[in-house]
Write an enzyme that holds these catalytic residues in place. Sequence first.
Site, PDB file in Angstrom:
ATOM      1  N   ASP A  83       0.800  -1.038  10.685  1.00  0.00           N
ATOM      2  CA  ASP A  83       1.706  -1.693   9.946  1.00  0.00           C
ATOM      3  C   ASP A  83       2.848  -2.367  10.774  1.00  0.00           C
ATOM      4  O   ASP A  83       3.519  -3.444  10.072  1.00  0.00           O
ATOM      5  CB  ASP A  83       2.608  -0.571   8.955  1.00  0.00           C
ATOM      6  CG  ASP A  83       3.011   0.649  10.035  1.00  0.00           C
ATOM      7  OD1 ASP A  83       2.612   0.713  10.992  1.00  0.00           O
ATOM      8  OD2 ASP A  83       3.791   1.427   9.159  1.00  0.00           O
ATOM      9  N   GLY A 134      -0.668   4.288   3.924  1.00  0.00           N
ATOM     10  CA  GLY A 134       0.464   5.238   4.679  1.00  0.00           C
ATOM     11  C   GLY A 134       0.069   6.551   4.792  1.00  0.00           C
ATOM     12  O   GLY A 134      -1.046   7.018   4.425  1.00  0.00           O
ATOM     13  N   ASP A 154      -2.055  -1.240   1.806  1.00  0.00           N
ATOM     14  CA  ASP A 154      -1.425  -0.752   2.777  1.00  0.00           C
ATOM     15  C   ASP A 154      -1.362   0.780   2.704  1.00  0.00           C
ATOM     16  O   ASP A 154      -0.509   1.162   1.977  1.00  0.00           O
ATOM     17  CB  ASP A 154      -0.106  -1.415   2.795  1.00  0.00           C
ATOM     18  CG  ASP A 154       0.927  -0.619   3.841  1.00  0.00           C
ATOM     19  OD1 ASP A 154       0.532  -0.405   4.672  1.00  0.00           O
ATOM     20  OD2 ASP A 154       2.039  -1.168   3.494  1.00  0.00           O
ATOM     21  N   TYR A 208      -1.715   5.138  -1.015  1.00  0.00           N
ATOM     22  CA  TYR A 208      -2.334   3.739  -0.950  1.00  0.00           C
ATOM     23  C   TYR A 208      -1.381   3.068  -1.693  1.00  0.00           C
ATOM     24  O   TYR A 208      -1.136   3.058  -3.045  1.00  0.00           O
ATOM     25  CB  TYR A 208      -3.645   3.924  -1.801  1.00  0.00           C
ATOM     26  CG  TYR A 208      -4.788   4.788  -1.021  1.00  0.00           C
ATOM     27  CD1 TYR A 208      -4.720   6.153  -1.125  1.00  0.00           C
ATOM     28  CD2 TYR A 208      -5.958   3.958  -0.529  1.00  0.00           C
ATOM     29  CE1 TYR A 208      -5.953   6.751  -0.657  1.00  0.00           C
ATOM     30  CE2 TYR A 208      -7.055   4.708   0.005  1.00  0.00           C
ATOM     31  CZ  TYR A 208      -7.085   6.209  -0.180  1.00  0.00           C
ATOM     32  OH  TYR A 208      -8.179   6.820   0.419  1.00  0.00           O
ATOM     33  N   HIS A 209      -1.041   1.696  -1.198  1.00  0.00           N
ATOM     34  CA  HIS A 209      -0.266   0.852  -1.897  1.00  0.00           C
ATOM     35  C   HIS A 209      -0.865  -0.342  -1.988  1.00  0.00           C
ATOM     36  O   HIS A 209      -1.352  -1.057  -1.150  1.00  0.00           O
ATOM     37  CB  HIS A 209       1.068   0.403  -0.917  1.00  0.00           C
ATOM     38  CG  HIS A 209       2.089  -0.240  -1.644  1.00  0.00           C
ATOM     39  ND1 HIS A 209       3.166  -0.806  -0.935  1.00  0.00           N
ATOM     40  CD2 HIS A 209       2.289  -0.726  -2.957  1.00  0.00           C
ATOM     41  CE1 HIS A 209       4.049  -1.617  -1.987  1.00  0.00           C
ATOM     42  NE2 HIS A 209       3.219  -1.355  -2.958  1.00  0.00           N
TER      43      HIS A 209
END
Lengths: 205, 205
Positions: A74, A7, A5, A11-12
């Site tokens: 998201d 943002g 994910d 980077y997650h």
Amino acid sequence: MLLCDIGNTSYHFLDGEKDYKKDVKSFDASCMKETIYYISVNSEVNATLKTLPNWINLSAFIDKEQYYETMGIDRVVAVEALSNSVIVDAGSAITVDIVREGLFEGGFIYPGVDAMQKTYLNISPALHYSFNFDLDLDIMPKNSQDAISYGFLKTLYSEVMSHKLSVVLTGGNANELHKIFKDAIIDERLIFNGMKKIIKKAKLC
Amino acid sequence: MLLCDIGNTSYHFLDGEKDYKKDVKSFDASCMKETIYYISVNSEVNATLKTLPNWINLSAFIDKEQYYETMGIDRVVAVEALSNSVIVDAGSAITVDIVREGLFEGGFIYPGVDAMQKTYLNISPALHYSFNFDLDLDIMPKNSQDAISYGFLKTLYSEVMSHKLSVVLTGGNANELHKIFKDAIIDERLIFNGMKKIIKKAKLC
């Protein structure tokens, strides 16, 4: 299965049960060789990832008809994760989205904790207080700190609760807001759950 | 009878039925020779007026027990003017005060129109829209402009209306908020009415 994910700042990743973050500025996405399913609100990163065939943008596998063009991916993915909820995603902005019987009804955008703190300070140095998250929302304030805390929190609370749905909190300030939304569920993996649901629906793996 | 409501930028006079403003920076209060009843949120002006015996500070004639120390005198005087109302004073901040059966229940502070507009812009340039005051509050938004307008206005509306009292609007943005609070009364002279009531109660003239 590796999920990511992306943002504006990081980077997650979610790798099985383990999640970790990489800085957008320093992380080299081309060093990853496995298949990664991702969503991204970061247009610069998006441009880079388009050139890397092992990075699969899940945005392409969502039926967008019920959403709107400028709605963050998201938010869309969080809505896809749930069927009957008010989703409160508390980050730099607080987005509030309503999903009822699996349909997206719409949503709104409220300033985040830090943004609102700055707003009061900019109006007047006399309003320079931290928010009191232990505020009793049933009592009208009679001091300045509670007056701004109530202004920020009770207004949001009254509107969110008026939809008479269970409240799901996510995002960086979810724990603080949980003090106000006492019956809410905190789901830090809401986006990842939405991504998994999209992958399953699209039979991607 | 000459009344004056002093803010951070101007002296606002009411002379009979006629009102006019003078700039705080350039106006010389010592040139006035008649008796003037005033309130002031401006501490610098307050210090000057203390030395001028014809300027009577009405703050001294209010029973402050039900209020709190840091509450602006303009809010106190507005509450003194009414008996059963939610008072929404829309300026650089929007103050919301509840008076029920003549008693002050408390109040809160919400950011004003301009302050909130800046807040959204500072969160993201993608949120740089004017507020849509013609928004239908019964429909969840599905576009960015309405999403921030709803975030700013509906949250305030839901909370204000929950008190089940008539709404009185005052302050520079009263007309804009009237589009949302359709049944509210606009009272541009609320502060002056409060001042008159205090003068009468204290038998000052």
